[in-house]
Design a protein around this motif. Structure first.
Motif, PDB file in Angstrom:
ATOM      1  N   GLN A  71      -6.443  -0.857  10.539  1.00  0.00           N
ATOM      2  CA  GLN A  71      -5.497  -0.936   9.421  1.00  0.00           C
ATOM      3  C   GLN A  71      -4.568  -2.130   9.559  1.00  0.00           C
ATOM      4  O   GLN A  71      -4.177  -2.729   8.552  1.00  0.00           O
ATOM      5  N   HIS A  83      -4.208  -4.824   6.602  1.00  0.00           N
ATOM      6  CA  HIS A  83      -2.985  -4.764   5.795  1.00  0.00           C
ATOM      7  C   HIS A  83      -1.808  -5.586   6.329  1.00  0.00           C
ATOM      8  O   HIS A  83      -0.779  -5.659   5.653  1.00  0.00           O
ATOM      9  N   LEU A  99       0.295   0.800   6.292  1.00  0.00           N
ATOM     10  CA  LEU A  99      -0.963   0.888   7.034  1.00  0.00           C
ATOM     11  C   LEU A  99      -1.948   1.868   6.405  1.00  0.00           C
ATOM     12  O   LEU A  99      -3.014   2.122   6.968  1.00  0.00           O
ATOM     13  N   GLY A 100      -1.586   2.449   5.256  1.00  0.00           N
ATOM     14  CA  GLY A 100      -2.504   3.338   4.561  1.00  0.00           C
ATOM     15  C   GLY A 100      -2.639   4.708   5.184  1.00  0.00           C
ATOM     16  O   GLY A 100      -3.559   5.460   4.852  1.00  0.00           O
TER      17      GLY A 100
END
Length: 440
Positions: A363, A367, A329-330
């Motif tokens: 996110q 993603h 999810l960064g």
């Protein structure tokens, strides 16, 4: 060079999914198990490790490639290969003695010889005096000892252990593992080689002469690490901790790189996400807790995974999916076995509940293609509602039924937290969040 016992060359295995399509579980697996070695096999759940063990035992045929035992093709169950299962797999109505004798009885061993060999195996594994006990009267560790005695009583060349310690509490599992290694070092075990499937990285480093890292979708050996430390090994020694760090790095690097065909180098950078990717089985509370811990002293944004495992008291099987999830999810980055919070992750940790939900939802849409697909599908529906069944069927094209259910449940849990869509667990209906309207 020591003599090989089991050889796998180009082994592949596929299973038929619910829509009739062939789903590859194993692909081009090359592996040799040699006399005098313990090998540990690590990989994600559902990567095909248990299927590989069953092929090596002759319980399941390979669809492609060759499997040889002592140089001869393996057709059907091998008498000199025994398995120990995570679930103990004991018959509850039989005594310890009778459970251990089963394999010998199936081979037609005379009763007197059966009894003597079973008693010797029971004593070897530390259960003397419990021959007449029923499984329900034993602790989990004792029941697993019965399973190991039953495997050893046939005097196998090879012992295959499929998550044999994972159903036990930590201390019981460690003690049983140490006892097995003591038997191995003393030479009192008849076994000449062991293959141990595990989720526990420390366990693998403490036991094995080689650690194999298994890739997923389809399962195959991605890399291996030789361990040349003498036994017994001190889990707190510098050398053991360094090896544990190295295995963590190998495990996390594999998750972030594009799968490659056999014989090719893995492509640098993240693998492109697809609708039917497995999602890390991580709940949001653990993701939040891990990010909060990572952001605070003494870590201040970066920590190695073994240290995080100690601080959180999570097992590797619990920690790695959470680490992979926040990285996907960064909100953090995985590199070299370390987890480092990103600027967005720091903003997430510092934010109020509403901001966290907004970031999480954004996110997810960026993603996690499955979540984005569900959201887009709901937006195209005049009612803003859809049943979960079509999405489950979509996942079942590439995953088995249990995996498909697990991935969809994870996507739903994440999406509800990020307010991407709502879900009625009673009816199985997904809908746009309250107050949002579909385009006219």
């Amino acid at each position: 060079m020591t003599q090989s016992i089991i050889e796998l060359q180009g082994v592949g295995k596929s299973f038929r999914s619910s829509d009739g399509r062939e789903r590859p579980v194993l692909q081009q697996v090359d592996f040799t198990l040699r006399e005098g070695e313990i090998v540990a096999l690590l990989g994600q759940s559902g990567s095909g490790k248990s299927t590989l063990l069953r092929i090596m035992a002759g319980l399941v045929p390979a669809d492609a490639g060759q499997v040889r035992y002592r140089g001869q093709p393996l057709h059907g169950p091998a008498r000199a290969i025994s398995m120990v299962f995570q679930s103990f797999a004991l018959f509850p109505w039989l005594t310890v003695q009778q459970n251990v004798e089963l394999g010998l009885e199936a081979r037609g061993v005379p009763q007197a010889q059966r009894a003597a060999r079973a008693e010797a195996a029971i004593e070897l594994i530390g259960l003397a005096g419990f021959e007449g006990a029923l499984p329900r009267e034993l602790s989990g560790g004792m029941r697993q000892r019965v399973g190991i005695a039953r495997a050893l009583v046939t005097e196998p060349d090879v012992l295959l252990m499929d998550e044999a310690f994972s159903a036990l509490d930590v201390l019981t599992g460690e003690r049983l593992r140490e006892d097995i290694l003591q038997l191995w070092r003393s030479g009192t075990m008849p076994t000449k080689a062991m293959l141990v499937v595990s989720h526990n990285i420390e366990e693998a480093v403490m036991m094995a002469d080689r650690v194999l890292i298994f890739a997923s979708d389809p399962g195959r050996i991605r890399c291996q690490l030789a361990i040349q430390l003498p036994r017994p090994r001190d889990p707190d020694s510098h050398h053991v901790r360094a090896l544990i760090d190295e295995v963590y790095a190998l495990m996390t690097a594999g998750a972030a790189r594009q799968a490659s065909a056999p014989g090719e180098e893995a492509a640098a950078g993240p693998a492109p996400a697809t609708l039917t990717d497995r999602l890390p089985a991580a709940d949001v509370a653990r993701m939040d807790g891990l990010l909060e811990l990572l952001a605070e002293p003494p870590f201040d944004g970066r920590a190695d995974l073994p240290r995080l495992a100690e601080e959180t008291s999570l097992t590797d099987a619990e920690l790695l999916p959470v680490a992979h999830a926040v990285a996907q999810l960064g909100l953090a980055a995985l590199a070299g076995g370390d987890l480092q919070i990103t600027p967005l992750g720091r903003r997430y940790v510092d934010g109020a509940h509403g901001l966290r939900q907004d970031i999480f939802g954004q996110q997810l849409l960026a993603h996690v293609p499955l979540v984005a697909h569900v959201r887009h599908s709901l937006e195209q529906e005049p009612t803003g509602e859809l049943p979960d069944a079509p999405f489950l069927r979509l996942l079942a094209e590439q995953l088995d039924a249990q995996e498909a259910e697990s991935v969809l449940r994870t996507a739903i849990t994440w999406a509800r937290h990020g307010e991407v869509f709502e879900y009625d667990y009673r009816t199985g209906v997904m809908r746009l969040p309250t107050g949002e309207e579909t385009p006219s």
